[in-house]
Each structure stands twice: as C-alpha cells, then as structure tokens.
Design an enzyme around this catalytic site. Structure first.
Site, PDB file in Angstrom:
ATOM      1  CG  ASP A   4      -5.541  -8.881   0.688  1.00 46.38           C
ATOM      2  OD1 ASP A   4      -6.396  -8.860  -0.226  1.00 46.38           O
ATOM      3  OD2 ASP A   4      -4.324  -8.695   0.495  1.00 46.38           O
ATOM      4  N   GLY A  37       6.765  -6.508  -3.697  1.00 49.82           N
ATOM      5  CA  GLY A  37       5.453  -5.890  -3.783  1.00 49.82           C
ATOM      6  C   GLY A  37       5.483  -4.517  -3.171  1.00 49.82           C
TER       7      GLY A  37
END
EC number: 2.7.11.1
Length: 480
Positions: free
Chosen positions: A128, A18
C-alpha cells in the site's frame, strides 16, 4: 476520551480515523512523552491491529520504522502505541500547493527506496505504497522519512529457506488503486516489483501534481477501478514522464521489466536519481519545498528549486496528519491546507523550531507518529473477481538500464541506519565530532555555498554530494 491504556498512556485528542479504527494522540503519564495510539474494536469483522503490531515488532531497528511501545487489549479495543511522527507526504504536498520541485522529489526518493528495500530485505511487501504512508519525523528526526501502516503487508519469502511465494492470478486488488501497479490491477499476485512501481507513481504524482487516471467517474467502485486500470495500461511511461528527466522513464522501464521473483537492483535505482541530483547541481542540504515555505530565508542560499517559484507564501509551519485527502487537486488546495491545520501547525512548530528559522535540537527521545488512518478516495476495494489477463512479464532489453555511470559504491542492502547526528545543532551551539567530520550541512542553519569547500577544499562538489547520499545508508542497522 479520558482513558489510560497500557497502564501509562493517557489518550488525548483524536488525530484521525479510517476503515480500520481510530488514531489518538497519547501521553506517557510517567515521562510526559507524546505518542500515537491506534484503537480498533476488538470485535471488528476483519481485525488487523494484532497482525500489524507483529509486523512492527519484526521490523524494529530499521531506519524510518516507528518504535512499537505497547500492544494489548483494553476493554472493547485492541490498542497499539507507537512513536508520534510529523506530517505525511500528502499533508506536505497539500501544504506546498500540490507540487514538489525536482530537488525535493529526488531527496525523498532516495529515502523512500531505502524504506521499501528494508521491508523487502526483512521478507515483507508493503502493498500500500502511497504518500499518506510516508511521514517525516519530529525534532532531531525532522528530515528523516518514515514508512508506516503495515496492515496490508505480506510475507513474500521464508527467511530461512528463502523460498518465494508462488505466482498466482485472479487476485483481488489490494492497496490503493491510484498507485497500484499494472499487474496488481490485472489480478496478479504482488511481489517486490509492484511496491517499486507504486513508488514510481508516487514520485510522478509529486512532480506532476496529479496522475492521468485521477478523477475518472464511474457508477460503481469496481467500474472505477477498471477505468483506472485501463487508463494506466494505455498510458506509456514516456507520456507519463514527459517533460521530466529521462531517469524517471528509466525507473519505470526497469521495474516493469522485472519478473515475478526477481530481486530488484535497488542500488541501480538509487544511483539513477543520485546522478540526476548531482547533474542538476543541487546541494544536499535538506532544504525541502516546505522548508522554504516555512523559512523563506533559505530560498536565497539554497538550490532547492529547479525553477524559481513565482511567489512564496508567508512562512508557516507544516501541517500534521489528517484523516481524509481530496481526490482531485484544486487551485486553493495549499491555502485550504494551511487554514485547516492552523491550530495543529503551532504544535508542530514547537517541536521543530520557532519562527526565527532556527530549528532547535530536541534532547528528549525523538517523538514520532503514525498517520495510519489517512486515506484518499481511492481506498482499498471490496473483494471482487478480476477478469483481465496478466500482461507479459518478459524482461525489457538491457537498454532500459542506461544509467549515467557513477562512481557511487553499491549500497549494501543491509545498510539501513541513516546517520542524523551530523545534522543536529545542540542547544549549546557546539558541533559534535560527527558534525565536524562527516561534511553534512546542518539543515537548521542557512546553507552556505562555500560550506563544503571550506571543510574539504581538495574534494569536488560531486564527491561531497555523493557522500551525503551514502551517509543515508551507512550504519549498523540499530535504532538511534
């Protein structure tokens, strides 16, 4: 990559990648234990692995918190070694054809609220909250939900003075746009209420299969976030939760009524869903949607589904984490997920039981993993100034808290260790003392409709279901 980090962790295959680095499977060469190894270039423009490792250290000991085994610098990389975990909620969601039934969502909601509460009690916001950041455990912890990825976490109060961070506006969006709270879109500093609002969107995503603001098209990333924000603000919670039990509407009305510094009433939120669980007549047997797909024989003896499925797919093993998720649901998502994970599924099965339908206890130290690099297309945005003004933070009337009155005792915010020993079947076939006394059904065997009443004939099904929920939070806060 043939490399050893921390003096004893040999890197294996790549699990994902990522914007913040790469995740590898690792093995402790001294013990053979499998671990997850996260690597980040030491010269990264915005390094965050060192910060994240500190968060792991501060949160150690909580239920559903992966164990930090080692952090350091190896050559050109910052390295963090943690427990290896099972599949993420997003993986399992895809595996189940992108829809969870009500029973599965309610069992997950209780644990997920506990995880968020634990971080808040320790003084941190997650910022998140999304399906990718909640993972199931492995082996003896296969029914336990873990919360991961603390790279965006923020301290919201001082643990000594208890002073809360100040209210601010014109903040950049931090987190994942799909699940961000309305106030986060409006540029308001996040607080505890925002984590819980994001969790509410995750629960509705599980129930609905998608959210109304998914799939919006725009020319730029900023325009897309603005469209998501507008759609989210213009969608009443009554519409978002239409056709689902009113407890979900009550959840949103409550968390949106919280003021910036308010401490959420976590026991109230858990009680909402626990009362609904009992009213629906579900058994607290840890038979999730993916359990039925993996072991179809569970479906006939369990109240797992609020509505019967039109057909059950062949028994298969749940997937392990992947790096990228589709932004839009597709008709063949479930089968595509199965095909995509065909090789990795076997590894998960070896840790969590054979195809016979009986999950064997793992006598080794529980292995756990972190899919820290999983992301949806709605990724963390680049910095840009917000121009919208904050919505009113006026608290809703008390009617938003019309929960079914329950006899459940308010769970202490310090009780975070879930007692899982009662749900493990030792390989010798004998039940432990905890199994004989705690009245929690063994998830590795076929549920029996009379199993509770035999153990405690004088107690009602409601009492026993409530005790099953309470056992999720009874403990001394120590890692097991």
């Amino acid at each position: 990559m043939d490399r050893v980090v921390g003096g004893k962790y040999k890197l294996g295959r790549k699990l994902g990648s990522g914007s913040f680095g790469e995740l590898f499977l690792g093995v402790n060469v001294q013990t053979g234990e499998e671990v997850a190894v996260k690597l980040e270039p030491a010269r990264a423009r915005h390094p965050q692995l060192h910060y994240e490792s500190k968060l792991y250290m501060l949160l150690q000991g909580g239920t559903g918190i992966p164990h930090l085994k080692w952090y350091g610098v190896e050559g050109e990389y910052n390295c963090m070694v943690i427990d290896l975990l099972g599949p993420s909620m997003e993986d399992l969601f895809n595996y189940c054809s992108r829809r969870f039934n009500l029973k599965t969502v309610l069992m997950l909601a209780d644990q997920m609220i506990n995880r968020v509460e634990y971080m808040h009690v320790r003084g941190f916001l997650h910022r998140d909250i999304k399906p990718d950041n909640f993972l199931m455990g492995l082996g003896r912890k296969a029914n336990q939900v873990y919360i991961i990825d603390y790279g965006l976490a923020k301290k919201y109060r001082d643990l000594q003075t208890h002073r809360h961070i100040p209210y601010r506006e014109n903040k950049n969006l931090t987190g994942t746009a799909r699940y961000a709270s309305v106030n986060t879109h409006l540029g308001i500093e996040q607080s505890r209420r925002d984590d819980l609002e994001s969790l509410g969107y995750v629960l509705m995503y599980f129930l609905r299969g998608s959210l109304p603001w998914q799939g919006l098209r725009a020319g730029t990333k900023k325009q897309k976030y603005d469209k998501i924000s507008e759609k989210k603000r213009l969608t009443p919670v009554e519409v978002l939760c239409k056709s689902f039990p009113p407890e979900f509407t009550s959840y949103f009305l409550y968390v949106r009524s919280l003021r910036f510094e308010d401490k959420p009433d976590y026991p109230y939120l858990k009680r909402l869903f626990r009362d609904l669980f009992i009213r629906e007549g579900y058994q607290f047997d840890y038979v999730f949607d993916w359990t039925i797909l993996k072991y179809p024989q569970f479906s006939s003896g369990s109240s797992s589904s609020s509505k019967p499925r039109s057909s059950l797919r062949p028994a298969m093993n749940p997937p392990v984490p992947i790096a990228e998720r589709p932004d839009k649901p597709s008709a063949g998502a479930g089968q595509d997920s199965r095909d995509r994970f065909s090789g990795a599924l076997e590894a998960y099965a070896r840790r969590n039981g054979s195809g016979s339908g009986v999950v064997q206890a793992d006598r080794s130290r529980p292995r756990t993993s972190e899919n820290v690099l999983a992301s949806s297309k709605d990724t963390t945005p680049q910095n840009y100034e917000r121009v919208e003004r904050p919505i009113s933070s006026t608290r809703h009337a008390s009617s938003s808290r019309k929960a079914v009155v329950s006899s459940v005792r308010a769970t202490s915010s310090a009780d975070f260790t879930e007692n899982r020993s009662s749900r493990v079947v030792p390989s010798n076939g004998r039940s432990s003392t905890a199994q004989r006394t705690q009245l929690v059904p063994d998830p590795t065997t076929r549920p029996s409709s009379s199993s509770f009443t035999r153990a405690a004939p004088s107690r009602t099904a409601r009492d026993i279901t409530l005790q099953s929920f309470e056992l999720l939070t009874i403990g001394n806060g120590k890692r097991k």
